[in-house]
Enzyme design. Structure first.
Site, PDB file in Angstrom:
ATOM      1  N   GLY A   1       0.833  -1.201   0.000  1.00  0.00           N
ATOM      2  CA  GLY A   1       0.000   0.000   0.000  1.00  0.00           C
ATOM      3  C   GLY A   1       0.866   1.249   0.000  1.00  0.00           C
TER       4      GLY A   1
ATOM      5  N   GLY B   1       1.275   0.545  13.130  1.00  0.00           N
ATOM      6  CA  GLY B   1       0.519  -0.701  13.149  1.00  0.00           C
ATOM      7  C   GLY B   1       0.970  -1.692  14.203  1.00  0.00           C
ATOM      8  N   ALA B   2       2.256  -1.995  14.220  1.00  0.00           N
ATOM      9  CA  ALA B   2       2.749  -3.022  15.146  1.00  0.00           C
ATOM     10  C   ALA B   2       2.558  -2.563  16.589  1.00  0.00           C
ATOM     11  CB  ALA B   2       4.225  -3.312  14.862  1.00  0.00           C
TER      12      ALA B   2
ATOM     13  N   ASN C   1      10.078  -9.112  15.565  1.00  0.00           N
ATOM     14  CA  ASN C   1      10.469 -10.246  14.723  1.00  0.00           C
ATOM     15  C   ASN C   1      11.647  -9.779  13.875  1.00  0.00           C
ATOM     16  OD1 ASN C   1      10.712 -11.880  12.301  1.00  0.00           O
ATOM     17  ND2 ASN C   1       8.704 -12.762  12.738  1.00  0.00           N
TER      18      ASN C   1
ATOM     19  N   LYS D   1      13.136 -10.957  11.440  1.00  0.00           N
ATOM     20  CA  LYS D   1      13.068 -11.140   9.988  1.00  0.00           C
ATOM     21  C   LYS D   1      12.104 -10.146   9.339  1.00  0.00           C
ATOM     22  CE  LYS D   1      13.413 -15.222   8.052  1.00  0.00           C
ATOM     23  NZ  LYS D   1      13.080 -16.621   7.676  1.00  0.00           N
TER      24      LYS D   1
ATOM     25  N   GLU E   1       8.571   2.850   8.147  1.00  0.00           N
ATOM     26  CA  GLU E   1       8.964   4.039   7.394  1.00  0.00           C
ATOM     27  C   GLU E   1      10.352   4.549   7.767  1.00  0.00           C
ATOM     28  OE1 GLU E   1       5.359   5.844   8.686  1.00  0.00           O
ATOM     29  OE2 GLU E   1       4.632   6.050   6.637  1.00  0.00           O
TER      30      GLU E   1
HETATM   31 MO1  MOS Z   1       1.782   5.181   5.371  1.00  0.00          MO
HETATM   32  S1  MOS Z   1       2.388   6.545   3.972  1.00  0.00           S
HETATM   33  O1  MOS Z   1       1.024   6.119   6.563  1.00  0.00           O
HETATM   34  O2  MOS Z   1       0.986   3.965   4.644  1.00  0.00           O
END
Ligand code: MOS
Length: 749
Positions: free
Chosen positions: A261, A531-532, A637, A639, A711
């Site tokens: 994405g 997210g994580a 993780n 990996k 990021e």
């Molecule tokens: Mo990111 S650019 O917040 O998917």
């Protein structure tokens, strides 16, 4: 139902708002020994064997196929959409232009128009204006090619240089466009050594492998079920409901597997609305998969930027002034701006500071978030300028950065939750062989090639977002994790399984993770590298509550109980977990950001190193090797985290050397609309990349002590390459990407 099931059968919620640090983490006990390990993706076998079902692949009865029609002009008004020829194609069912209001791809905080009759005003070439629906894809595509859009064109802004002087200050949304302290101009005038340089970066595209695609299916109860390729299911449902004018709870998005994405799927894209509108009108399910060219010209781009960096320093290299002024672009009416100066707020100390962003209105495809919005291109400028300053000072680039290491956030005057920029640079220098670098540029020629080494720092803000998950323990002694969190190739499935396995004392194969379904508890989704930490914390909290319930069932305190290999062990008793949960036990976990994000500056750090060779005759650049050393809290993780960094660094190669979305100066049209013409690095462009993590825990970030990593790897990566090119050749190209033509005229000899 057993006693414990009766007592505890009602699902409870463990909520945590991060107002206080959370020094204790169950993940540090290491009883099950799965957290942090470089485990393979649990969904990997499904993906490589073609069994992971992506959005466009859901078997659907009575499916109709939609193909989108784009505006063939850059700005103006639609007088008519002439569709007679399209309608006469055998198999074409309808050409839908009414209620196709969905003009743009709303990002977070972006604009979304309410439903109106048709798209009347067109703001960019390629904007979606109609959908042709047919019994077969082929008929729909043929019909779409026959639709004639009768337009009244208007003058548009298609050339950046012609409009850059009309920049305006965007409204403060989540990110304030301007901050300043002290007097940069005065400090620059007084500084012993200064850099005042302007860097430009072009529009870029995410180029995710899976094109945006939706299958829309309205159920009898009026609920829309949409299989889509999206990063943030809960907020995408709200956006889609808003675009369609239906209640939020009438839209369910399912995105179990997402083929990348990078920000382009944060918000819904036009195909989802088009599919939903057409499906409603036809009374049957409709699939719309964007063609690659449509992904390029009708979803979202990263804005081009023009960035002026000013640095002022004393003879000792200590910065007295730092200014980062950015021009970015977006469509009329859009508030999102590429926050290129976002890392400059705290990367280095200096008493006099200015970070400013302005927007130039262009009739180019919508600009929005792309991997590390802000830092990804901002550090291409800042970190190149730091390299320029180091040379002027005759100081090692690492030493310059070390001398400007702030002991707290230099603007907000709050401590860093954790900051290992200097250790990252030092470790990197050691691993990469930095001491072998020739400080003077153009001093290492081997045959036809100039060789050079460069480095750059990486910073990326860490964020926590409200997120929830359900974890259920079954009588078979299995755990089922459910949340609408997505896995966009990052490893969410795997790290959430690891967190549950570690905290519940279960082998990994006894944990099932169900993601990407809007019917599950809402998560923060995949965005902003949160997210994580966010989804992971919600799973952790649910498991923490389940542990307490298991301890109660064992008639002991949670601290006195060990969970391992599916058994609860306490007071010389070992009981299978499945036996303790009756008919099953479930808990909800909920994490929310709190005071810790205000009272600490939270960010991840890293250091990039690159070695390049530049052909002395042609200017061709080859990246020989790269190293990234990162500190991002607990690595869940080794990996999947490493893969994130490899991917980010590969993006950095593209930003430095090849990626540029070209807008036609006549109408703003994206000219290079496919992977043949938009050059992302391919295998032959990507050298050996090494990734090294420093051990770290961030107790202010969240209860799992992990910070964002998706990021971080791109931030600064391209600058290390640019600095290596300078070191190799003595040519400083400030207009990215650094292509041969820009290098050639300055090459020595
Ligand atoms: Mo990111 S650019 O917040 O998917």
């Amino acid at each position: 139902m057993s006693l414990i099931g009766t007592l505890l059968g009602r699902e409870e919620t463990r909520s945590l708002t991060m107002d206080q640090p959370r020094p204790h983490s169950l993940l540090d006990q290491g009883t099950q020994g799965v957290i942090g390990r470089p485990l393979d993706r649990i969904e990997g076998p499904l993906k490589v064997s073609g069994q992971a079902t992506y959005a466009a692949e859901y078997p659907t009865d009575n499916l109709a196929y939609g193909v989108l029609v784009r505006a063939p002009f850059g700005s103006g008004t639609i007088r008519d959409v002439v569709a007679d020829a399209a309608r006469s194609v055998p198999g074409v069912i309808d050409v839908v232009t009414d209620y196709l209001t969905f003009i743009r791809n709303p990002q977070q905080g972006g604009e979304m128009k309410a439903p109106t009759q048709g798209v009347e005003k067109v703001d960019y070439h390629g904007e979606i204006v109609a959908i042709v629906v047919a019994d077969t894809f082929e008929a729909a595509r043929e019909g779409a090619a026959l639709v004639h859009v009768d337009a009244q064109p208007a003058n548009g802004a298609y050339v950046f240089a012609a409009h850059r002087d009309q920049a305006e200050t965007p409204p403060p949304d989540q990110i304030p466009p301007t901050t300043s302290q002290g007097d940069v101009d005065a400090a620059m005038a007084a500084a012993a050594v200064t850099v005042d340089a302007t860097y430009t970066t072009p529009s870029q595209t995410s180029a995710a492998m899976e094109p945006h695609a939706s299958i829309a299916h309205w159920q009898d109860d009026g609920t829309l079920v949409l299989h889509g390729s999206y990063q943030m299911v809960a907020s995408d449902q709200s956006q889609l409901a808003g675009a369609l004018g239906v209640a939020k709870d009438k839209v369910r998005i399912i995105a179990r597997y997402v083929g990348g994405g990078f920000g382009s799927k944060l918000g819904i894209a036009p195909e989802s609305v088009a599919a939903a509108v057409a499906a409603k009108k036809l009374g049957r399910p409709v699939k719309v998969a964007m063609a690659r060219q449509q992904v390029f010209d009708a979803t979202v781009r990263r804005s081009n930027t023009e960035q002026r960096i000013r640095l002022g320093a004393g003879p000792d290299g200590r910065l007295t002034a730092i200014a980062h002024e950015t021009l970015a672009t977006n469509l009329p009416g859009e508030d999102f701006f590429e926050p290129a100066g976002i890392g400059t707020h705290f990367a280095y100390g200096a008493d006099n500071r200015l970070v400013d962003h302005k927007l130039v209105r262009m009739n180019w495809l919508l600009a929005g978030s792309m991997r590390a919005p802000g830092e990804a291109v901002g550090m291409l400028a800042l970190e190149a300028a730091m390299d320029e300053l180091a040379e002027k000072l005759d100081l090692d680039p690492i030493e310059l950065r070390r001398r400007n290491e702030p002991d707290q956030d230099p603007e907000k005057q709050v401590p860093f939750s954790s900051r290992q920029l200097v250790p990252c640079m030092e470790k990197g220098a050691e691993l990469f062989g930095w001491s072998d670098r020739h400080a003077a540029p153009a001093s290492d020629r081997r045959g036809e090639w100039w060789h050079g080494i460069g480095m750059a720092a990486a910073v990326r803000s860490n964020m926590l977002q409200k997120s929830s998950a359900r974890v259920e323990l079954t009588p078979e002694g299995r755990a089922i994790v459910a949340t609408d969190m997505t896995d966009i190739g990052t490893g969410s499935y795997t790290i959430l399984a690891q967190i549950a396995a570690e905290t519940l004392g279960l082998p990994l194969d006894r944990v099932e993770v169900q993601l990407g379904d809007g019917a599950a508890p809402p998560s923060a989704g995949s965005g902003g590298s949160w997210g994580a930490g966010s989804a992971g914390s919600s799973v952790y909290l649910a498991c923490e509550l389940l542990r307490e319930k298991l301890a109660k069932a064992m008639d002991t305190a949670p601290e006195s109980m060990t969970l391992k290999d599916g058994r609860a062990i306490a007071d010389n008793r070992a009981v299978a977990i499945g036996e303790l949960v009756g008919d099953g036990l479930s808990a909800l976990g909920e994490i929310a950001p709190g005071k810790q994000e205000k009272s600490f500056n939270q960010a991840s750090y890293g250091a990039h190193f690159a070695e390049v060779k530049v052909n002395a005759v042609t200017g061709e650049v080859r990246v020989e090797r790269m190293l990234g050393v990162f500190a991002a809290g607990r690595i869940l993780n080794q990996k999947t985290a490493r893969s994130q960094c490899l991917g980010g660094m590969t993006f950095g190669i593209g930003a430095a050397l090849t990626e540029e979305l070209v807008h036609d100066p006549r109408n703003g049209k994206v000219v290079n609309r496919d992977l043949g013409e938009y050059h992302v690095p391919v295998n032959a462009d990507v050298p050996q990349i090494d990734v090294h993590f420093l051990d770290e825990r961030d107790i202010h970030a969240n209860p799992i002590h992990a910070k964002g990593i998706g990021e971080l790897g791109i931030s600064g990566a391209g600058a290390a390459i640019a600095n290596a090119i300078y070191n190799a050749t003595g040519v400083r190209v400030r207009d990215y990407p650094i292509t041969c033509d820009k290098l050639l005229e300055g090459l020595p000899g």
